[in-house]
Structure formats: structure tokens, C-alpha cells
Design an enzyme around this catalytic site. Structure first.
Site, mmCIF file in Angstrom:
data_model
loop_
_atom_site.group_PDB
_atom_site.id
_atom_site.type_symbol
_atom_site.label_atom_id
_atom_site.label_comp_id
_atom_site.label_asym_id
_atom_site.label_seq_id
_atom_site.Cartn_x
_atom_site.Cartn_y
_atom_site.Cartn_z
ATOM 1 N N HIS A 55 0.840 -1.188 0.000
ATOM 2 C CA HIS A 55 0.000 0.000 0.000
ATOM 3 C C HIS A 55 0.879 1.244 0.000
ATOM 4 O O HIS A 55 2.096 1.161 0.248
ATOM 5 C CB HIS A 55 -0.930 0.019 1.219
ATOM 6 C CG HIS A 55 -0.195 -0.031 2.524
ATOM 7 N ND1 HIS A 55 -0.232 -1.110 3.371
ATOM 8 C CD2 HIS A 55 0.638 0.858 3.095
ATOM 9 C CE1 HIS A 55 0.525 -0.872 4.410
ATOM 10 N NE2 HIS A 55 1.082 0.316 4.263
HETATM 11 C C1 T46 Z 1 2.587 0.812 6.888
HETATM 12 C C2 T46 Z 1 3.371 -0.414 7.216
HETATM 13 C C3 T46 Z 1 4.832 -0.132 7.407
HETATM 14 C C4 T46 Z 1 -4.916 -0.292 13.141
HETATM 15 O O1 T46 Z 1 -6.032 -0.556 13.632
HETATM 16 N N1 T46 Z 1 -4.225 0.818 13.562
HETATM 17 C C5 T46 Z 1 -2.989 1.145 13.055
HETATM 18 O O2 T46 Z 1 -2.396 2.159 13.475
HETATM 19 C C6 T46 Z 1 -2.426 0.302 12.042
HETATM 20 C C7 T46 Z 1 -1.064 0.638 11.441
HETATM 21 C C8 T46 Z 1 -3.136 -0.792 11.639
HETATM 22 N N2 T46 Z 1 -4.358 -1.080 12.186
HETATM 23 C C9 T46 Z 1 -5.070 -2.289 11.734
HETATM 24 C C10 T46 Z 1 -5.506 -2.283 10.285
HETATM 25 C C11 T46 Z 1 -5.510 -3.757 9.913
HETATM 26 O O3 T46 Z 1 -6.744 -4.326 10.266
HETATM 27 O O4 T46 Z 1 -4.193 -3.410 11.854
HETATM 28 C C12 T46 Z 1 -4.425 -4.344 10.810
HETATM 29 C C13 T46 Z 1 -3.133 -4.657 10.075
HETATM 30 O O5 T46 Z 1 -2.738 -3.485 9.319
HETATM 31 P P1 T46 Z 1 -2.028 -3.600 7.888
HETATM 32 O O6 T46 Z 1 -2.520 -4.785 7.164
HETATM 33 O O7 T46 Z 1 -2.173 -2.259 7.202
HETATM 34 O O8 T46 Z 1 -0.504 -3.828 8.329
HETATM 35 P P2 T46 Z 1 0.804 -3.752 7.420
HETATM 36 O O9 T46 Z 1 1.900 -4.340 8.224
HETATM 37 O O10 T46 Z 1 0.557 -4.320 6.078
HETATM 38 O O11 T46 Z 1 1.082 -2.191 7.224
HETATM 39 C C14 T46 Z 1 1.452 -1.393 8.347
HETATM 40 C C15 T46 Z 1 0.707 -0.053 8.328
HETATM 41 O O12 T46 Z 1 -0.713 -0.283 8.199
HETATM 42 C C16 T46 Z 1 1.134 0.831 7.191
HETATM 43 O O13 T46 Z 1 0.667 2.141 7.419
HETATM 44 O O14 T46 Z 1 3.098 1.722 6.255
HETATM 45 O O15 T46 Z 1 2.852 -1.145 8.344
#
Ligand code: T46
Length: 143
Positions: A55
């Protein structure tokens, strides 16, 4: 020291305060970080096969640190992309908005700390690469 990776994405050497008890790194919003800090989160317990990210952010600035272990972060601004290994708490990777990120090759002990300029807002994510590229091209064509 700042080392540019691609346009709008660079890594920085953190200032380390070290003495015979060990080391301390302080990251202040608006000083070391080029934004005010609104949120911190960390990623841990990742398997070596895990891939995360895929993303970009429309407006969010982020600072990424492997405070333990290592992983590979691929950064892409729509014109060029590079792999970076994050493997030291002494290094911070700054990503401005509109950087596509993919993370992989996590070591078992990896703890990835991310400092962000705003609270979590799913509406601010771009999770489709074609959509990301459309926005990159539209911005390039803007007068
Ligand atoms: C990024 C990379 C480096 C929340 O509820 N609050 C938060 O602050 C974050 C970051 C995530 N979430 C929830 C959203 C999803 O349901 O946690 C779950 C996993 O998030 P995501 O699939 O987006 O995780 P990554 O590791 O793919 O990405 C994260 C960050 O979302 C993103 O901003 O830059 O780490």
C-alpha cells in the site's frame, strides 16, 4: 547523515547517546523527525514467509526503524523502486506520502517500530497498485 534511496524516501543515521551503560536514541517530532508525531505502532512476531504492506499513503509521513532483528522494505515512488534492508536501531527510514511499500524477509526477532504523522485512517490508504500509479501520473501531469 541522510542517504537518499529514491525521491521522497531516505534513511538517516540516528544520533546515539552512548555511555558505559549502553545506548539511547531519542526521536523528536519536528526535530529529528520531519513531521509532528501523532502515532507509534510496532510489528513483531512475523514469520519469515510473511509479506506485509502493499500500500501507499495519500498524506501520511512515516519513520520506520528495525529496533530489533531485520527485514527488507521495498519502496516505490511510481518512477523507481528499491529494496532496503533495515537491520539496526541506529537507522531510520523516512517515507513521505505516496511511497508504495512492501515488507518481507522478517527475521524471527524482528520488531519494526513505525512513527507516523497522523492517527490511523483506513480511508487514507491506497491499497491497489494501479490506483497508486494513476495518482502518480495525475500528479505528474498537474501544472
Ligand atoms: C505501513 C506499514 C509499514 C490499526 O487498527 N491501527 C494502526 O495504526 C495500524 C497501522 C493498523 N491497524 C489495523 C488495520 C488492519 O486491520 O491493523 C491491521 C493490520 O494493518 P495492515 O494490514 O495495514 O498492516 P501492514 O503491516 O501491512 O502495514 C502497516 C501499516 O498499516 C502501514 O501504514 O506503512 O505497516
Amino acid at each position: 547523515m541522510r542517504t537518499q534511496i529514491i525521491e521522497n524516501c531516505a534513511y538517516y543515521d540516528h544520533p546515539v547517546i552512548a555511555d558505559d551503560r549502553g545506548s539511547l536514541i531519542a526521536l523528536e517530532g519536528g526535530n529529528i523527525l520531519p513531521f509532528e508525531l501523532a502515532r507509534a505502532y510496532f510489528i513483531f512476531g512475523t514469520s519469515p514467509e510473511a509479506q506485509r504492506g502493499f500500500h501507499a499513503h495519500k498524506v501520511l509521513h512515516q519513520w520506520v526503524v528495525a529496533v530489533a532483528g531485520s527485514c527488507v522494505l521495498m519502496v516505490d515512488n511510481g518512477r523507481e523502486r528499491k529494496d532496503v534492508e533495515l537491520n539496526s536501531p541506529k537507522i531510520g527510514l523516512y517515507a513521505a506520502p505516496m511511497i508504495w511499500k512492501e515488507m518481507r524477509d522478517f527475521s524471527g526477532d524482528c520488531v519494526l517500530l513505525v512513527l507516523a504523522s497522523a492517527k490511523y485512517d483506513e480511508a487514507e490508504y491506497i491499497r491497489n497498485y494501479d490506483d497508486f500509479m494513476d495518482r502518480v501520473r495525475a500528479a505528474a501531469n498537474r501544472p
